[in-house]
Structure formats: C-alpha cells, structure tokens
Write a protein that holds these residues in place. Structure first.
Motif, PDB file in Angstrom:
ATOM      1  N   ALA A 126       0.951  -1.028   0.114  1.00 33.27           N
ATOM      2  CA  ALA A 126       0.029   0.024  -0.013  1.00 33.27           C
ATOM      3  C   ALA A 126       1.061   1.375  -0.010  1.00 33.27           C
ATOM      4  O   ALA A 126       2.090   1.079   0.829  1.00 33.27           O
ATOM      5  N   GLU A 127       0.395   2.302  -0.724  1.00 29.96           N
ATOM      6  CA  GLU A 127       1.234   3.624  -0.696  1.00 29.96           C
ATOM      7  C   GLU A 127       0.552   4.487   0.250  1.00 29.96           C
ATOM      8  O   GLU A 127      -0.582   4.794   0.227  1.00 29.96           O
ATOM      9  N   ILE A 128       1.582   4.747   1.235  1.00 28.87           N
ATOM     10  CA  ILE A 128       0.971   5.905   2.006  1.00 28.87           C
ATOM     11  C   ILE A 128       1.754   7.230   2.093  1.00 28.87           C
ATOM     12  O   ILE A 128       3.009   7.299   1.905  1.00 28.87           O
ATOM     13  N   LYS A 129       0.671   8.278   1.904  1.00 32.85           N
ATOM     14  CA  LYS A 129       1.076   9.673   1.671  1.00 32.85           C
ATOM     15  C   LYS A 129       0.831  10.437   2.667  1.00 32.85           C
ATOM     16  O   LYS A 129      -0.326  10.480   3.301  1.00 32.85           O
ATOM     17  N   LEU A 133      -2.745  15.223   6.487  1.00 31.46           N
ATOM     18  CA  LEU A 133      -3.332  14.445   5.959  1.00 31.46           C
ATOM     19  C   LEU A 133      -2.935  13.242   5.399  1.00 31.46           C
ATOM     20  O   LEU A 133      -1.821  13.214   4.753  1.00 31.46           O
ATOM     21  N   LEU A 134      -3.326  11.821   5.778  1.00 35.53           N
ATOM     22  CA  LEU A 134      -2.905  10.648   5.627  1.00 35.53           C
ATOM     23  C   LEU A 134      -3.725  10.140   4.430  1.00 35.53           C
ATOM     24  O   LEU A 134      -5.024  10.047   4.688  1.00 35.53           O
ATOM     25  N   THR A 135      -3.145   9.790   3.463  1.00 36.32           N
ATOM     26  CA  THR A 135      -3.884   9.089   2.273  1.00 36.32           C
ATOM     27  C   THR A 135      -3.069   7.798   1.923  1.00 36.32           C
ATOM     28  O   THR A 135      -1.998   7.605   1.901  1.00 36.32           O
ATOM     29  N   VAL A 136      -3.961   6.673   1.941  1.00 33.57           N
ATOM     30  CA  VAL A 136      -3.625   5.260   1.656  1.00 33.57           C
ATOM     31  C   VAL A 136      -4.113   4.880   0.440  1.00 33.57           C
ATOM     32  O   VAL A 136      -5.508   4.880   0.298  1.00 33.57           O
ATOM     33  N   ARG A 137      -3.255   4.209  -0.297  1.00 31.84           N
ATOM     34  CA  ARG A 137      -3.976   3.862  -1.811  1.00 31.84           C
ATOM     35  C   ARG A 137      -3.453   2.209  -1.883  1.00 31.84           C
ATOM     36  O   ARG A 137      -2.186   2.017  -1.389  1.00 31.84           O
ATOM     37  N   ALA A 138      -4.332   1.455  -2.358  1.00 29.84           N
ATOM     38  CA  ALA A 138      -3.815  -0.163  -2.604  1.00 29.84           C
ATOM     39  C   ALA A 138      -4.674  -0.529  -3.897  1.00 29.84           C
ATOM     40  O   ALA A 138      -5.697  -0.326  -3.864  1.00 29.84           O
ATOM     41  N   GLU A 139      -3.950  -1.492  -4.412  1.00 28.76           N
ATOM     42  CA  GLU A 139      -4.714  -1.829  -5.912  1.00 28.76           C
ATOM     43  C   GLU A 139      -5.739  -2.446  -5.295  1.00 28.76           C
ATOM     44  O   GLU A 139      -5.799  -3.641  -4.565  1.00 28.76           O
ATOM     45  N   GLU A 182       2.490  -3.735   8.017  1.00 31.40           N
ATOM     46  CA  GLU A 182       2.890  -2.729   8.854  1.00 31.40           C
ATOM     47  C   GLU A 182       3.714  -1.653   8.191  1.00 31.40           C
ATOM     48  O   GLU A 182       4.238  -1.707   7.395  1.00 31.40           O
ATOM     49  N   PHE A 183       3.558  -0.273   8.653  1.00 34.06           N
ATOM     50  CA  PHE A 183       4.259   0.878   8.178  1.00 34.06           C
ATOM     51  C   PHE A 183       4.886   1.756   9.270  1.00 34.06           C
ATOM     52  O   PHE A 183       4.423   1.518  10.245  1.00 34.06           O
ATOM     53  N   SER A 218       5.169  16.843   1.469  1.00 34.07           N
ATOM     54  CA  SER A 218       4.551  15.545   1.499  1.00 34.07           C
ATOM     55  C   SER A 218       5.764  14.489   1.481  1.00 34.07           C
ATOM     56  O   SER A 218       6.855  14.875   1.364  1.00 34.07           O
ATOM     57  N   PHE A 219       5.015  13.564   2.277  1.00 30.50           N
ATOM     58  CA  PHE A 219       6.156  12.267   2.483  1.00 30.50           C
ATOM     59  C   PHE A 219       5.601  11.210   2.229  1.00 30.50           C
ATOM     60  O   PHE A 219       4.443  10.899   2.220  1.00 30.50           O
ATOM     61  N   PHE A 220       6.282  10.429   1.368  1.00 29.92           N
ATOM     62  CA  PHE A 220       5.608   8.909   0.952  1.00 29.92           C
ATOM     63  C   PHE A 220       6.193   7.718   2.016  1.00 29.92           C
ATOM     64  O   PHE A 220       7.534   7.701   2.108  1.00 29.92           O
ATOM     65  N   CYS A 221       5.621   6.789   2.120  1.00 29.15           N
ATOM     66  CA  CYS A 221       6.291   5.566   2.959  1.00 29.15           C
ATOM     67  C   CYS A 221       5.226   4.315   2.405  1.00 29.15           C
ATOM     68  O   CYS A 221       4.038   4.599   2.017  1.00 29.15           O
ATOM     69  N   GLN A 222       6.103   3.119   2.432  1.00 31.52           N
ATOM     70  CA  GLN A 222       5.138   2.017   1.705  1.00 31.52           C
ATOM     71  C   GLN A 222       5.272   0.916   2.941  1.00 31.52           C
ATOM     72  O   GLN A 222       6.091   0.903   3.744  1.00 31.52           O
ATOM     73  N   ASN A 223       4.168   0.200   2.805  1.00 30.15           N
ATOM     74  CA  ASN A 223       4.047  -0.812   4.150  1.00 30.15           C
ATOM     75  C   ASN A 223       4.797  -1.944   3.867  1.00 30.15           C
ATOM     76  O   ASN A 223       5.082  -2.260   2.517  1.00 30.15           O
ATOM     77  N   LYS A 224       5.147  -2.778   4.874  1.00 32.77           N
ATOM     78  CA  LYS A 224       6.062  -3.997   4.584  1.00 32.77           C
ATOM     79  C   LYS A 224       4.922  -5.213   4.071  1.00 32.77           C
ATOM     80  O   LYS A 224       3.787  -4.710   3.990  1.00 32.77           O
ATOM     81  N   THR A 225       5.499  -6.331   4.072  1.00 26.63           N
ATOM     82  CA  THR A 225       4.651  -7.804   3.388  1.00 26.63           C
ATOM     83  C   THR A 225       3.659  -7.899   4.460  1.00 26.63           C
ATOM     84  O   THR A 225       2.550  -8.438   4.114  1.00 26.63           O
ATOM     85  N   VAL A 226       3.810  -7.572   5.709  1.00 20.58           N
ATOM     86  CA  VAL A 226       2.665  -7.946   6.700  1.00 20.58           C
ATOM     87  C   VAL A 226       1.622  -6.890   7.073  1.00 20.58           C
ATOM     88  O   VAL A 226       0.937  -7.002   7.959  1.00 20.58           O
TER      89      VAL A 226
END
Length: 157
Positions: free
Chosen positions: A42-45, A75-81, A63-64, A53-61
């Motif tokens: 998931a892309e976390i912005k 404002l936190l925005t989370v996107r996932a396919e 967690e971020f 703006s800061f971007f971070c990506q969560n791990k396979t389990v």
C-alpha cells in the motif's frame, strides 16, 4: 557567586536565542482489509498543512513506519490496488506512541451484463430486431419480483 550567575544568564540567553530543532514524529500502524487480513504494497502519503509531502510504503505484513519532520496537522492518504482510497486527518496533539490500524474497503464493482439471443455480443446494426437496454436502476425500481417479470414489461419479449 556573581560569576556563576553571569554564566547561567549567558547560557540561558543562548538557549532562547537559537530555535529548537523540530523533533521527528513517527507514525506507526498497520493497513488491513475489511476481513482483517494485512494489505501488502500500500502507498501511504502524508501531506502537512504547509504542503510538505512524505511517502512511505508498508511491509509485506501490512505494517508501516513513517517519519515526519514537521509540526502541525496533516492528511494521511492510503492507496492499494483493488481498494478504495482512504483519507484521514490527524491533529498535532494526537498520540504518536500507539499504532494505528487503517482499514481499506474493496473498490466498488461496476458490472455490466449483456444478454443476447445467440450467446455472443452482436452489434446493434447487425441485429434483425430492436434492442432494449435496461439499466440497473430500472431493474431495481421495477415492481417485478423476478427478472422474467421485468423482461415481460419490454415490448417484443
């Protein structure tokens, strides 16, 4: 004693003259789906009130960990396919020692069903008779209890 007072006064003045560095805040959490399973990649912005703006990506389990080097609301925005976008506001006074659980819901489905007599899609110009299309809203607002009854309201069926 006088020298000690002067040294203390000088140190006190320097302490207030130089601005303090902004401490980095760390937002931790987990991204899950509505069933409680972790969502990978998931892309976390994070967007601050000042526009950083800061971007971070969560791990396979799922967690971020996101480090933020600013103060204030964001404002936190989370996107996932395959999931709808989650937007959540955070205040400056919120507790950053706990882990946040962000739940994403599946994207809404947009499904279209084509029913033809010969089991394959045919162009309107190639049909021998007229074609009537019923929208989802027309089917839902119909008083007919079954699909057959809805189709019987169409001329020529």
């Amino acid at each position: 004693m006088k020298k000690l007072f002067v040294i203390f006064l000088v140190l006190f003045c320097f302490y207030h003259i130089f601005p303090q560095e902004i401490t980095s805040r760390v937002l931790r959490g987990k991204v899950i789906n509505s069933l409680g399973s972790p969502i990978e990649n998931a892309e976390i912005k994070i967007i601050s009130d000042s526009g950083k703006s800061f971007f971070c990506q969560n791990k396979t389990v799922g967690e971020f960990t996101c480090e933020m080097n600013f103060e204030g609301n964001f404002l936190l925005t989370v996107r996932a396919e395959g999931f709808s976008i989650l937007r959540q506001n955070f205040d400056n006074v919120q507790d950053f020692t706990k882990e946040y659980v962000l739940t994403l819901s599946p994207e809404s489905l947009n499904e279209k069903v084509v029913v033809t007599a010969n089991r394959t899609e045919t162009r309107i110009g190639e049909t021998a008779a007229s074609v009537v299309s019923l929208s989802k809203l027309e089917i839902q607002t119909s008083a007919a209890p079954t699909v057959d009854d809805v189709l019987r309201q169409v001329p020529g069926f």
